[in-house]
Design a protein around this motif. Structure first.
Motif, PDB file in Angstrom:
ATOM      1  N   GLU A 153      -7.035 -22.789  45.037  1.00 57.43           N
ATOM      2  CA  GLU A 153      -5.738 -22.137  45.163  1.00 57.43           C
ATOM      3  C   GLU A 153      -4.773 -22.715  44.134  1.00 57.43           C
ATOM      4  O   GLU A 153      -4.692 -23.928  43.949  1.00 57.43           O
ATOM      5  N   ILE A 154      -4.050 -21.836  43.450  1.00 56.93           N
ATOM      6  CA  ILE A 154      -3.014 -22.256  42.503  1.00 56.93           C
ATOM      7  C   ILE A 154      -1.796 -22.644  43.342  1.00 56.93           C
ATOM      8  O   ILE A 154      -1.394 -21.895  44.236  1.00 56.93           O
ATOM      9  N   THR A 155      -1.217 -23.788  43.052  1.00 57.64           N
ATOM     10  CA  THR A 155      -0.120 -24.286  43.885  1.00 57.64           C
ATOM     11  C   THR A 155       1.096 -23.361  43.807  1.00 57.64           C
ATOM     12  O   THR A 155       1.327 -22.675  42.804  1.00 57.64           O
ATOM     13  N   HIS A 156       1.856 -23.384  44.886  1.00 60.57           N
ATOM     14  CA  HIS A 156       3.059 -22.558  44.981  1.00 60.57           C
ATOM     15  C   HIS A 156       4.045 -22.906  43.859  1.00 60.57           C
ATOM     16  O   HIS A 156       4.638 -22.013  43.249  1.00 60.57           O
ATOM     17  N   ASN A 157       4.218 -24.204  43.584  1.00 59.37           N
ATOM     18  CA  ASN A 157       5.149 -24.621  42.522  1.00 59.37           C
ATOM     19  C   ASN A 157       4.719 -24.094  41.156  1.00 59.37           C
ATOM     20  O   ASN A 157       5.552 -23.711  40.344  1.00 59.37           O
ATOM     21  N   ARG A 158       3.420 -24.083  40.905  1.00 62.51           N
ATOM     22  CA  ARG A 158       2.929 -23.545  39.625  1.00 62.51           C
ATOM     23  C   ARG A 158       3.222 -22.053  39.539  1.00 62.51           C
ATOM     24  O   ARG A 158       3.636 -21.552  38.504  1.00 62.51           O
ATOM     25  N   LEU A 159       2.991 -21.334  40.619  1.00 64.59           N
ATOM     26  CA  LEU A 159       3.259 -19.894  40.613  1.00 64.59           C
ATOM     27  C   LEU A 159       4.754 -19.601  40.484  1.00 64.59           C
ATOM     28  O   LEU A 159       5.131 -18.598  39.878  1.00 64.59           O
ATOM     29  N   LEU A 160       5.592 -20.471  41.051  1.00 67.25           N
ATOM     30  CA  LEU A 160       7.037 -20.287  40.869  1.00 67.25           C
ATOM     31  C   LEU A 160       7.422 -20.474  39.402  1.00 67.25           C
ATOM     32  O   LEU A 160       8.258 -19.751  38.878  1.00 67.25           O
ATOM     33  N   ALA A 161       6.799 -21.447  38.755  1.00 68.62           N
ATOM     34  CA  ALA A 161       7.094 -21.717  37.342  1.00 68.62           C
ATOM     35  C   ALA A 161       6.489 -20.650  36.430  1.00 68.62           C
ATOM     36  O   ALA A 161       7.088 -20.264  35.429  1.00 68.62           O
ATOM     37  N   ARG A 162       5.291 -20.191  36.761  1.00 69.87           N
ATOM     38  CA  ARG A 162       4.581 -19.195  35.951  1.00 69.87           C
ATOM     39  C   ARG A 162       3.878 -18.225  36.899  1.00 69.87           C
ATOM     40  O   ARG A 162       2.705 -18.413  37.222  1.00 69.87           O
ATOM     41  N   PRO A 163       4.599 -17.183  37.323  1.00 66.84           N
ATOM     42  CA  PRO A 163       4.045 -16.259  38.325  1.00 66.84           C
ATOM     43  C   PRO A 163       2.742 -15.572  37.928  1.00 66.84           C
ATOM     44  O   PRO A 163       1.957 -15.200  38.791  1.00 66.84           O
ATOM     45  N   THR A 164       2.499 -15.427  36.645  1.00 61.13           N
ATOM     46  CA  THR A 164       1.280 -14.752  36.208  1.00 61.13           C
ATOM     47  C   THR A 164       0.128 -15.721  35.944  1.00 61.13           C
ATOM     48  O   THR A 164      -0.902 -15.321  35.385  1.00 61.13           O
ATOM     49  N   ALA A 165       0.278 -16.977  36.354  1.00 61.58           N
ATOM     50  CA  ALA A 165      -0.769 -17.982  36.120  1.00 61.58           C
ATOM     51  C   ALA A 165      -2.070 -17.535  36.771  1.00 61.58           C
ATOM     52  O   ALA A 165      -2.090 -17.072  37.910  1.00 61.58           O
TER      53      ALA A 165
END
Length: 158
Positions: free
Chosen positions: A84-96
């Motif tokens: 799972e891609i972390t929530h903080n990473r997705l907040l920083a880069r939603p298309t990660a």
């Protein structure tokens, strides 16, 4: 991932796509009238417009891919390892589409390739053909002056 979080990202992506026409625009016509400075200025402006449109097209493609992942139920999963891609990473880069560990490994590998190519240039060896196709030549290791043509832009958009 929580349903509310997924809904948040879905709304974000839909909002970005709804503003897609903002990114569209026409290039300034190149006129042979005026002095050389005017002509060069318009050409430089068109080059910048092409670059921005190409970047935007790539980003919008990623947004559409992320929306599709939401529909498929795979949004927030690393494409490399399945974590799972972390929530903080997705907040920083939603298309990660990679978790931070896989992305760091990818970047490390890319940096090693760049350093190997720099060493081969210093030692007078020829760069691999794929780097020549990307705009590198024997004397440079950067594509900062690489120009996007109309055909390149169409390839990116499609």
């Amino acid at each position: 991932m929580e349903k509310a979080t997924i809904e948040h990202f879905k709304n974000l992506f839909l909002e970005i796509l709804s503003e897609e026409e903002v990114f569209e625009g026409k290039l300034s016509p190149v006129s042979l009238e005026g002095d050389e400075v005017d002509i060069v200025s318009v050409e430089k402006e068109n080059q910048m417009d092409f670059r921005l449109k190409a970047r935007t097209a790539v980003y919008l493609k990623k947004v559409r891919k992320s929306l599709q992942k939401i529909e498929d139920g795979t949004f927030g999963e690393c494409e490399e390892c399945g974590a799972e891609i972390t929530h903080n990473r997705l907040l920083a880069r939603p298309t990660a589409d990679l978790c931070i560990h896989c992305k760091e490994a990818e970047e490390k590998e890319e940096n090693q390739l760049v350093h190997r190519n720099r060493d081969s240039v210093k030692n007078g060896r020829v760069l691999p053909i794929e780097h020549l196709e990307r705009g590198y030549n024997k004397d440079e290791t950067s594509t900062s002056d690489f120009h996007v043509t109309h055909m390149d832009y169409q390839d990116i958009v499609n």
